[in-house]
Design a protein around this motif. Structure first.
Motif, mmCIF file in Angstrom:
data_model
loop_
_atom_site.group_PDB
_atom_site.id
_atom_site.type_symbol
_atom_site.label_atom_id
_atom_site.label_comp_id
_atom_site.label_asym_id
_atom_site.label_seq_id
_atom_site.Cartn_x
_atom_site.Cartn_y
_atom_site.Cartn_z
ATOM 1 N N GLY A 1 0.703 -1.165 -0.106
ATOM 2 C CA GLY A 1 -0.197 -0.033 0.121
ATOM 3 C C GLY A 1 0.786 1.131 -0.016
ATOM 4 O O GLY A 1 1.969 1.214 0.349
ATOM 5 N N VAL A 2 0.222 2.222 -0.478
ATOM 6 C CA VAL A 2 0.902 3.550 -0.564
ATOM 7 C C VAL A 2 0.102 4.623 0.200
ATOM 8 O O VAL A 2 -1.029 4.717 0.045
ATOM 9 C CB VAL A 2 1.267 3.937 -2.039
ATOM 10 C CG1 VAL A 2 1.705 5.553 -2.093
ATOM 11 C CG2 VAL A 2 2.186 3.117 -2.671
ATOM 12 N N GLU A 3 0.744 5.640 0.941
ATOM 13 C CA GLU A 3 0.211 6.734 1.384
ATOM 14 C C GLU A 3 0.978 7.860 0.834
ATOM 15 O O GLU A 3 2.126 7.749 0.534
ATOM 16 C CB GLU A 3 0.408 6.877 2.861
ATOM 17 C CG GLU A 3 -0.242 5.527 3.779
ATOM 18 C CD GLU A 3 -1.678 5.535 3.886
ATOM 19 O OE1 GLU A 3 -2.427 6.613 3.516
ATOM 20 O OE2 GLU A 3 -2.344 5.050 4.476
ATOM 21 N N ARG A 4 -0.039 8.862 0.122
ATOM 22 C CA ARG A 4 0.807 9.989 -0.434
ATOM 23 C C ARG A 4 0.234 11.206 -0.045
ATOM 24 O O ARG A 4 -1.075 11.633 0.028
ATOM 25 C CB ARG A 4 0.543 9.914 -1.787
ATOM 26 C CG ARG A 4 1.365 11.012 -2.805
ATOM 27 C CD ARG A 4 1.133 10.516 -4.151
ATOM 28 N NE ARG A 4 1.791 11.624 -4.757
ATOM 29 C CZ ARG A 4 2.815 11.437 -5.428
ATOM 30 N NH1 ARG A 4 3.611 10.304 -5.521
ATOM 31 N NH2 ARG A 4 3.285 12.281 -6.395
ATOM 32 N N VAL A 5 0.999 12.366 0.305
ATOM 33 C CA VAL A 5 0.345 13.740 0.565
ATOM 34 C C VAL A 5 1.229 14.680 -0.658
ATOM 35 O O VAL A 5 2.337 14.746 -0.801
ATOM 36 C CB VAL A 5 0.982 14.157 1.673
ATOM 37 C CG1 VAL A 5 1.019 15.674 2.189
ATOM 38 C CG2 VAL A 5 0.287 13.386 2.784
ATOM 39 N N ASP A 6 0.209 15.367 -1.249
ATOM 40 C CA ASP A 6 0.840 16.402 -2.115
ATOM 41 C C ASP A 6 0.060 17.836 -1.553
ATOM 42 O O ASP A 6 -1.005 17.960 -1.623
ATOM 43 C CB ASP A 6 0.500 16.187 -3.617
ATOM 44 C CG ASP A 6 1.024 14.684 -4.125
ATOM 45 O OD1 ASP A 6 2.215 14.884 -4.264
ATOM 46 O OD2 ASP A 6 0.197 13.853 -4.524
ATOM 47 N N ALA A 7 1.094 18.681 -1.635
ATOM 48 C CA ALA A 7 0.409 20.197 -0.980
ATOM 49 C C ALA A 7 1.430 21.101 -1.511
ATOM 50 O O ALA A 7 2.532 21.044 -1.795
ATOM 51 C CB ALA A 7 0.424 20.063 0.519
ATOM 52 N N ARG A 8 0.919 22.273 -1.519
ATOM 53 C CA ARG A 8 1.733 23.592 -1.726
ATOM 54 C C ARG A 8 1.513 24.270 -0.268
ATOM 55 O O ARG A 8 0.741 24.415 0.389
ATOM 56 C CB ARG A 8 1.026 24.388 -2.728
ATOM 57 C CG ARG A 8 1.807 25.622 -2.965
ATOM 58 C CD ARG A 8 1.547 26.232 -4.219
ATOM 59 N NE ARG A 8 2.406 27.325 -4.589
ATOM 60 C CZ ARG A 8 3.413 27.471 -5.375
ATOM 61 N NH1 ARG A 8 3.973 26.063 -5.307
ATOM 62 N NH2 ARG A 8 4.218 28.452 -5.562
ATOM 63 N N LEU A 9 2.798 24.171 0.279
ATOM 64 C CA LEU A 9 3.068 24.579 1.507
ATOM 65 C C LEU A 9 4.244 26.004 1.631
ATOM 66 O O LEU A 9 4.918 26.222 0.896
ATOM 67 C CB LEU A 9 4.088 23.595 2.519
ATOM 68 C CG LEU A 9 3.271 22.232 2.581
ATOM 69 C CD1 LEU A 9 3.955 21.205 3.398
ATOM 70 C CD2 LEU A 9 1.959 22.361 3.240
ATOM 71 N N PRO A 10 3.508 26.787 2.721
ATOM 72 C CA PRO A 10 4.302 27.903 2.850
ATOM 73 C C PRO A 10 5.797 27.518 3.467
ATOM 74 O O PRO A 10 6.071 26.792 4.079
ATOM 75 C CB PRO A 10 3.288 28.948 3.837
ATOM 76 C CG PRO A 10 2.642 27.805 4.455
ATOM 77 C CD PRO A 10 2.547 26.808 3.447
ATOM 78 N N PRO A 11 6.668 28.822 3.760
ATOM 79 C CA PRO A 11 7.950 28.686 4.139
ATOM 80 C C PRO A 11 7.650 28.247 5.504
ATOM 81 O O PRO A 11 6.817 28.673 6.265
ATOM 82 C CB PRO A 11 8.549 30.091 4.231
ATOM 83 C CG PRO A 11 7.733 30.743 3.106
ATOM 84 C CD PRO A 11 6.425 30.036 2.903
ATOM 85 N N GLY A 12 8.457 27.408 6.134
ATOM 86 C CA GLY A 12 8.620 26.883 7.712
ATOM 87 C C GLY A 12 9.285 25.611 7.723
ATOM 88 O O GLY A 12 9.976 24.941 6.719
ATOM 89 N N ARG A 13 9.309 25.184 9.019
ATOM 90 C CA ARG A 13 9.781 23.845 9.456
ATOM 91 C C ARG A 13 8.432 23.009 9.562
ATOM 92 O O ARG A 13 7.626 23.254 10.014
ATOM 93 C CB ARG A 13 10.562 23.823 10.696
ATOM 94 C CG ARG A 13 10.969 22.624 11.158
ATOM 95 C CD ARG A 13 12.030 22.765 12.458
ATOM 96 N NE ARG A 13 12.263 21.655 12.907
ATOM 97 C CZ ARG A 13 13.612 20.861 12.527
ATOM 98 N NH1 ARG A 13 14.137 21.311 11.725
ATOM 99 N NH2 ARG A 13 13.822 19.833 13.415
ATOM 100 N N TYR A 14 8.738 21.504 8.908
ATOM 101 C CA TYR A 14 7.712 20.491 8.820
ATOM 102 C C TYR A 14 8.289 19.264 9.444
ATOM 103 O O TYR A 14 9.288 19.055 9.253
ATOM 104 C CB TYR A 14 7.330 20.379 7.576
ATOM 105 C CG TYR A 14 6.424 21.696 6.898
ATOM 106 C CD1 TYR A 14 5.096 21.804 7.349
ATOM 107 C CD2 TYR A 14 7.090 22.652 6.233
ATOM 108 C CE1 TYR A 14 4.460 23.015 6.718
ATOM 109 C CE2 TYR A 14 6.596 23.886 5.881
ATOM 110 C CZ TYR A 14 5.239 23.957 6.043
ATOM 111 O OH TYR A 14 4.704 25.215 5.606
#
Length: 152
Positions: free
Chosen positions: A108-121
Motif C-alpha cells: 500500500g501507498v500513502e501520499r501527500v501532495d500540497a503547496r506549503l508556505p515557508p517553515g519547518r515541517y
C-alpha cells in the motif's frame, strides 16, 4: 520536565522545553529531498506502550512556498493483516497540515501532495489507527517496514 528530559536523554534525544524546536536533531531525523529512507514502526508488540518505536518522525524546512510531495510505501510486515501505516505532516506549531490515512497494508501507498508556505515541517509515519480517539486494540495496532520519499 526533568523526568521527560531524562527519559528522552536515555534514547539520545536532547529536550529543551520552550525552545523551537524543543528536541533538535536527531529528533526528528532530517529527510533530504529526493532521497528515499527506509524504516520500521511497530505498535503491535507493545500496544503503543513504547512510543519510541510506534512512530517515526522526519523534518524538512522550506525557505519559500513550494509544492511538496511525500510518499510512504509499506514494503513488508511480520503480520500482513496488520500493516496499515499512516502518513501525517505537521507545521512548526504542531498543527496537522496534511495527512494520508487510507486503510491498506503491504504494498500500500500513502501520499501527500500540497503547496506549503515557508517553515519547518515534521513528517510522522504512524503504526496505529486513532480514528475518533478510539482505544488502541489488537485491531488498531500495526507494524510494518516502509520506504519514505519526500520531494520539496
Amino acid at each position: 520536565r526533568a523526568a521527560l528530559a531524562s527519559s528522552l536523554s536515555a534514547r539520545g534525544i536532547t529536550y529543551s522545553p520552550g525552545e523551537n524546536p524543543a528536541a533538535p536533531e536527531p529528533f526528528p531525523l532530517a529527510i533530504a529531498s529526493n532521497v528515499p529512507v527506509r524504516g520500521e514502526v511497530d505498535s503491535r508488540r507493545s500496544r503503543r506502550a513504547n512510543l519510541y518505536t510506534s512512530s517515526a518522525h522526519y523534518a524538512f524546512t522550506l525557505t519559500e512556498t513550494r509544492d511538496v510531495s511525500i510518499t510512504l510505501k509499506i514494503v513488508e510486515a511480520r503480520d500482513p493483516a496488520h500493516a496499515d501505516l499512516d502518513l501525517l505532516v505537521f507545521n512548526e506549531k504542531g498543527d496537522a497540515v496534511e495527512q494520508s490515512v487510507d486503510i491498506n497494508g503491504v504494498g500500500g501507498v500513502e501520499r501527500v501532495d500540497a503547496r506549503l508556505p515557508p517553515g519547518r515541517y515534521r513528517i510522522e509515519v504512524r503504526s496505529w489507527s486513532n480514528s475518533e480517539d478510539a482505544a488502541l486494540t489488537s485491531q488498531t495496532a500495526n507494524q510494518g517496514t516502509y520506504t519514505l520519499f519526500a520531494r520539496y
